[in-house]
Scaffold this active site. Sequence first.
Site, PDB file in Angstrom:
ATOM      1  N   ILE A   1       0.895  -1.166   0.000  1.00 37.25           N
ATOM      2  CA  ILE A   1       0.000   0.000   0.000  1.00 37.25           C
ATOM      3  C   ILE A   1       0.930   1.212   0.000  1.00 37.25           C
ATOM      4  CG2 ILE A   1      -1.708   1.354   1.254  1.00 37.25           C
ATOM      5  CD1 ILE A   1      -2.888  -1.214   2.289  1.00 37.25           C
ATOM      6  N   PRO A   2       0.944   1.977  -1.112  1.00 37.89           N
ATOM      7  CA  PRO A   2       2.007   2.966  -1.320  1.00 37.89           C
ATOM      8  C   PRO A   2       1.822   4.241  -0.517  1.00 37.89           C
ATOM      9  CG  PRO A   2       0.490   2.991  -3.164  1.00 37.89           C
ATOM     10  CD  PRO A   2      -0.001   1.902  -2.244  1.00 37.89           C
ATOM     11  N   CYS A   3       1.977   4.140   0.793  1.00 38.09           N
ATOM     12  CA  CYS A   3       1.821   5.326   1.641  1.00 38.09           C
ATOM     13  C   CYS A   3       2.975   6.304   1.400  1.00 38.09           C
ATOM     14  CB  CYS A   3       1.718   4.940   3.106  1.00 38.09           C
ATOM     15  SG  CYS A   3       3.091   3.974   3.717  1.00 38.09           S
ATOM     16  N   HIS A   4       4.052   5.835   0.742  1.00 37.81           N
ATOM     17  CA  HIS A   4       5.160   6.758   0.446  1.00 37.81           C
ATOM     18  C   HIS A   4       4.763   7.791  -0.597  1.00 37.81           C
ATOM     19  CE1 HIS A   4       5.538   3.450  -2.514  1.00 37.81           C
ATOM     20  NE2 HIS A   4       5.994   4.379  -3.331  1.00 37.81           N
TER      21      HIS A   4
END
Lengths: 188, 252
Positions: B155-158
């Site tokens: 999950i690309p929270c970056h």
Amino acid sequence: MTDTDIRTSVTARLVEDLDAGFVALFDGYRTVVFSTALRLCGRWADAEDLTAEAFLRAYRALAGYDAERIAALRIRSWLLTILTNLWRNTLRSAARQPLPAPLESAPDPVDPRESAEQAAERHETGHELAVMLGELPEDQRLAVVLRHVADLPIAEIAIVLGSPPGTVKSHISRGLGRLRQLHERGAS
Amino acid sequence: MTGSDHDSLAGGLAALAVDAPAGLLDRVVARWVRVDAPIGAVYVASTDHGVAYLRTGTGEEEFVGAFRRRFGRPLLPADRPPAGLIPALRTGRRADLRLDLRGLSSFESDVLHAAMTIPRGEMRPYSWVAREIGRPRAVRAVGTALGNNPVPLLIPCHRVIRADGAIGQYVFGARAKETLLRAEDVNLEEVGDLAARNVHFVASDTTGVVCLPTCRDARRITTAHRRDFAVMSRAVAAGYRPCEHCRPAALS
């Protein structure tokens, strides 16, 4: 292996390493827990859910116990107590919601691994009895399943159900009597 | 009752005992693997519902301990990584990979699902996520929920950064966040530069659409046709439609 042997080896492994020990616990008790779950709730999928939940709760409890407490555990009756309480809770919450179908017409619990011949044979012998168990009152069903399916001694059932041994015996004998009655009614 | 009646009934009941299905253990335990990721080795734990936990590699014991404390579930070594994990880490596409997000609050789950919609190579501000999930004032809580992401990278929270163009914090540290964004070809200098000039929205006077600066549509606008805006209301007042891909309206 007797239950005492299983308990000794499982306890030792739990104390040594909780997660590896948990696998030993599962392997040592999965059949008695699953059989009890299946004959209490009557449906294969529900029995899987109930068994998985009972073992998960057992793990979470064990994570908070020290070695001494684990060593003192009577594991089989402890696991079956967790299972029994979970099953009773599901009955309570199911009672608050309308049942999808009456238990008598509940589909035959199917073991996905068995062959057609096995299924046919079981259908004749076990199916009727399994359905009749579902017609027993809660206390009688519990006592009969723990005594005759899980093969527990009366003293241990008394611990699981938190009832005196005399009460357990009376539930069993009434339960068996009711099963016989149901069988005769079905045969006539 | 006769003895034989009792015996046959008891025998019938005893025959109702069954073996537990072998796969039942995996309804209870999770399994872990150590695999390579763009920021080095990571430990990944999965349940029968999907990948539940991903952390950078400091050591097996630390990972197992952290997993147990957070999930209260036994964790055993896996024979192989779950289906889809390796391609998901390599390409950023999660097509075949299931995630187990059962332990999250509905707010955390909403935040992570919004973050999942941000395409590779693009970024959105924390306030955009807050608007997307219908909690526009919960910007700080969005940051906390992203910091609590059980499965970073997957999950690309970056891809969620600060509105002022600074890349902000990250569960694995700001440097790892920058590494990941650069690996996706994000031009961090340009993003910082635009933010410094108070440009938060860019519009095309040929399409009449206004976007967030890192939207794939915004990157196609040529300099001659680009109109810069500090706030959405100005862009809307000038007749631009919000882009349907990056949904800048969520920031109006």
